[in-house]
Design a protein around this motif. Sequence first.
Motif, PDB file in Angstrom:
ATOM      1  N   ALA A   1       1.063 -67.370 -57.406  1.00  0.00           N
ATOM      2  CA  ALA A   1       0.012 -68.093 -58.120  1.00  0.00           C
ATOM      3  C   ALA A   1      -1.008 -68.733 -57.186  1.00  0.00           C
ATOM      4  CB  ALA A   1       0.628 -69.163 -59.022  1.00  0.00           C
ATOM      5  N   GLY A   2      -0.552 -69.304 -56.070  1.00  0.00           N
ATOM      6  CA  GLY A   2      -1.466 -70.000 -55.170  1.00  0.00           C
ATOM      7  C   GLY A   2      -2.537 -69.079 -54.621  1.00  0.00           C
ATOM      8  N   VAL A   3      -2.136 -67.922 -54.139  1.00  0.00           N
ATOM      9  CA  VAL A   3      -3.094 -66.951 -53.596  1.00  0.00           C
ATOM     10  C   VAL A   3      -3.997 -66.416 -54.703  1.00  0.00           C
ATOM     11  CG1 VAL A   3      -3.304 -64.647 -52.572  1.00  0.00           C
ATOM     12  CG2 VAL A   3      -1.715 -66.319 -51.599  1.00  0.00           C
ATOM     13  N   ALA A   4      -3.430 -66.114 -55.867  1.00  0.00           N
ATOM     14  CA  ALA A   4      -4.228 -65.586 -56.985  1.00  0.00           C
ATOM     15  C   ALA A   4      -5.284 -66.584 -57.410  1.00  0.00           C
ATOM     16  CB  ALA A   4      -3.313 -65.245 -58.152  1.00  0.00           C
ATOM     17  N   ASN A   5      -4.896 -67.845 -57.537  1.00  0.00           N
ATOM     18  CA  ASN A   5      -5.833 -68.894 -57.940  1.00  0.00           C
ATOM     19  C   ASN A   5      -6.970 -69.028 -56.933  1.00  0.00           C
ATOM     20  OD1 ASN A   5      -6.469 -70.954 -59.868  1.00  0.00           O
ATOM     21  ND2 ASN A   5      -5.722 -72.510 -58.450  1.00  0.00           N
ATOM     22  N   ALA A   6      -6.630 -68.996 -55.645  1.00  0.00           N
ATOM     23  CA  ALA A   6      -7.651 -69.099 -54.608  1.00  0.00           C
ATOM     24  C   ALA A   6      -8.559 -67.867 -54.592  1.00  0.00           C
ATOM     25  CB  ALA A   6      -6.988 -69.290 -53.246  1.00  0.00           C
ATOM     26  N   ALA A   7      -7.986 -66.696 -54.813  1.00  0.00           N
ATOM     27  CA  ALA A   7      -8.802 -65.474 -54.849  1.00  0.00           C
ATOM     28  C   ALA A   7      -9.832 -65.534 -55.966  1.00  0.00           C
ATOM     29  CB  ALA A   7      -7.905 -64.253 -55.019  1.00  0.00           C
TER      30      ALA A   7
END
Length: 370
Positions: A231-237
């Motif tokens: 989730a963290g990477v997806a949200n930042a992307a």
Amino acid sequence: MSNKNTQALSDAGVSIWLDDLSRERLTSRSLVKLINEKNVVGVTTNPSIFHAALSNGQSYASQVAELAAAGMDAEEAVFKITSDDVAAACDLFAPIYAASNGADGRVSIEVDPRLARNTAETIAEAKVLHELVARENVLIKIPATVEGLEAIAETLAAGISVNVTLIFSLERYRAVINAFLTGLEAAKANGHDLTKIHSVASFFVSRVDTEIDARLNAIGTEAALAARGKAGVANAALAYQVYEESFTSERWNLLASAGAHAQRPLWASTGVKDPALPDTLYVTELCAPNTVNTMPEKTLEATADHAQITGDTVSGTYEDANAVLDTLAALGVSYNEVVDKLEVEGLQKFEAAWNELLTDLAASLQKAGK
């Protein structure tokens, strides 16, 4: 000589800022070493960092004694001590600031976190901090609360560069960009030189995974467990997608033609909390042009040691990132509930650290004054 991994990250368009500052770091020249060997081109601070710095060692003992003799209370002393550290770091980074046309060589200092819900007092303190540090390359950190949005715009309108901190949600990030544009439009109308104003938008990453993964663990199904750590990477992307879309508008183009610089996304909270995840996850998977990654030293050292930097890993991943958030929603994890909770908790943590800092400093002043 620069480390090959941190050099590759820099070459890919990522500015490496250290998420730490202390008097000892400055006097021991360990910060200089990181600049020379690990491509560090800026520094961020927060109340927790300053509390840790002032709580450890004797680096501040002589200044505390001087401030006690001058009759300063803890509130006055904390601003004097922290602004002195930030000013010294700004001087250290001045050549990088000049060479990068103001984009890097930046040092951030945060307004009192107890003011995060008070627009007028945040604006006033942002101006005071700017005057206290008295360096062109300082960034004033303002939390991205609803009340902080107007403060961000007004501070920029005064010609002051801003680090917008504590962003978790895509909706709030869009509001932050609007506040940034509003502030620059006012700065232009006020006669400020837009080429001198810079801003970053600090999107917090690891805390998103910590909160969401705890919820996925509680659900406990095979599908839920398989969704952890994404989730963290997806949200930042998806935040980077918002950035790309926002800085192609006609509204932005008018400001750019007047010399304005786009507000860069900054990846904050990039120390991996879950030992099951790669310790460079929020570096290698968030490599994109025109971004900043502010790292705790442990993450910086891991990056230098074994990170595999392969160029841009964000652009074009938006469909997959949306799919991650869709999967979470289908599993019953509420995105809005998570980001709202994280903002509240983030403010509470910074306020607690600030209060502890004041309490400890008051005791030190009293002891030094005896």
